[in-house]
Write a protein that holds these residues in place. Sequence first.
Motif, PDB file in Angstrom:
ATOM      1  N   ALA A   2       0.827  -1.202   0.000  1.00  0.00           N
ATOM      2  CA  ALA A   2       0.000   0.000   0.000  1.00  0.00           C
ATOM      3  C   ALA A   2       0.866   1.259   0.000  1.00  0.00           C
ATOM      4  N   TYR A   3       1.843   1.307   0.915  1.00  0.00           N
ATOM      5  CA  TYR A   3       2.738   2.453   0.998  1.00  0.00           C
ATOM      6  C   TYR A   3       4.147   2.001   0.646  1.00  0.00           C
ATOM      7  N   LEU A   4       4.792   2.758  -0.238  1.00  0.00           N
ATOM      8  CA  LEU A   4       6.159   2.437  -0.626  1.00  0.00           C
ATOM      9  C   LEU A   4       7.168   3.059   0.338  1.00  0.00           C
ATOM     10  N   ARG A   5       6.916   4.328   0.687  1.00  0.00           N
ATOM     11  CA  ARG A   5       7.827   5.013   1.601  1.00  0.00           C
ATOM     12  C   ARG A   5       7.153   6.285   2.101  1.00  0.00           C
ATOM     13  N   ARG A  30       2.824   6.300  -2.681  1.00  0.00           N
ATOM     14  CA  ARG A  30       2.106   5.061  -2.933  1.00  0.00           C
ATOM     15  C   ARG A  30       2.331   4.631  -4.373  1.00  0.00           C
ATOM     16  N   ALA A  31       1.908   3.441  -4.709  1.00  0.00           N
ATOM     17  CA  ALA A  31       2.040   2.975  -6.081  1.00  0.00           C
ATOM     18  C   ALA A  31       1.206   3.810  -7.044  1.00  0.00           C
ATOM     19  N   ASP A  56      -1.007  12.125  -8.934  1.00  0.00           N
ATOM     20  CA  ASP A  56      -1.282  10.792  -9.435  1.00  0.00           C
ATOM     21  C   ASP A  56       0.024  10.053  -9.736  1.00  0.00           C
ATOM     22  N   ALA A  57      -0.071   8.864 -10.307  1.00  0.00           N
ATOM     23  CA  ALA A  57       1.122   8.059 -10.576  1.00  0.00           C
ATOM     24  C   ALA A  57       2.034   8.709 -11.605  1.00  0.00           C
ATOM     25  N   ASP A  58       1.481   9.632 -12.418  1.00  0.00           N
ATOM     26  CA  ASP A  58       2.276  10.367 -13.401  1.00  0.00           C
ATOM     27  C   ASP A  58       2.757  11.706 -12.868  1.00  0.00           C
TER      28      ASP A  58
END
Length: 238
Positions: A2-5, A30-31, A56-58
């Motif tokens: 869920a959480y990367l860092r 997050r991813a 967002d992811a971008d």
Amino acid sequence: MAYLRRHAGRIVYHHADGPQGVEDFGIDVRADGRTFRAYCEMAEGALTRDASWSLDADLRPLEGQVRVVQHGHLIGSSWYHFTDQGVRCESVSASLGPTSKIVAGRFAYLGLHPLVGDGAIALARGTDVPGMERTIPSITCSYDVNGETELVALPIEIGVTYLGKEDLAVPAGVFAADAYELSWQPQWPSARLWVHGQDAVFLRLTWDLTGLDCQLEHYREATESTSAWFAGGSHAHR
């Protein structure tokens, strides 16, 4: 996962006359994107700013909010929602009252005036073609230096130049840094910004217009498995 860092820290606004403010911040990565939080206290104008926003992811802005209090009075607050077609802003302020505004276009950056947010514009610029200024289409809550006026959706073209890598010592430690030059308005001198790592964590910003030298004073980072928030442990960078 869920959480990367997660990153958290404190920035101090230094001036020749002494410290002029502090900013406490957190970044969750997050991813599917990331969320920023910042609480700023500034001596000039007895101002506090409470801001949060998501990418967002971008690395494009999704939504955000900011609330400003000055001399003990609520100046105003605003909320932003971004799509590919434009940004919607709902705000209420002491000067304008309730307002609703839509600005057409896809914007790459939301500037709510916390310094940790300048790291997000470094993400929008990237590290390719050192020495070349790239214009970042952006929305800001205020054209004022301290960000306490308007509090609506204001378009701005921010010039960002990637300068290169260097090692930088700040009170929080010694970091591998990426250096940038920021130009907000043509009549203002450029500011120099240093950030760290793949998440462009704020390290330092100097700006002749204000005389401020803002530096990271405390910092900690964690992953999901080591986070004090999620699993009861953390590690610090000093």
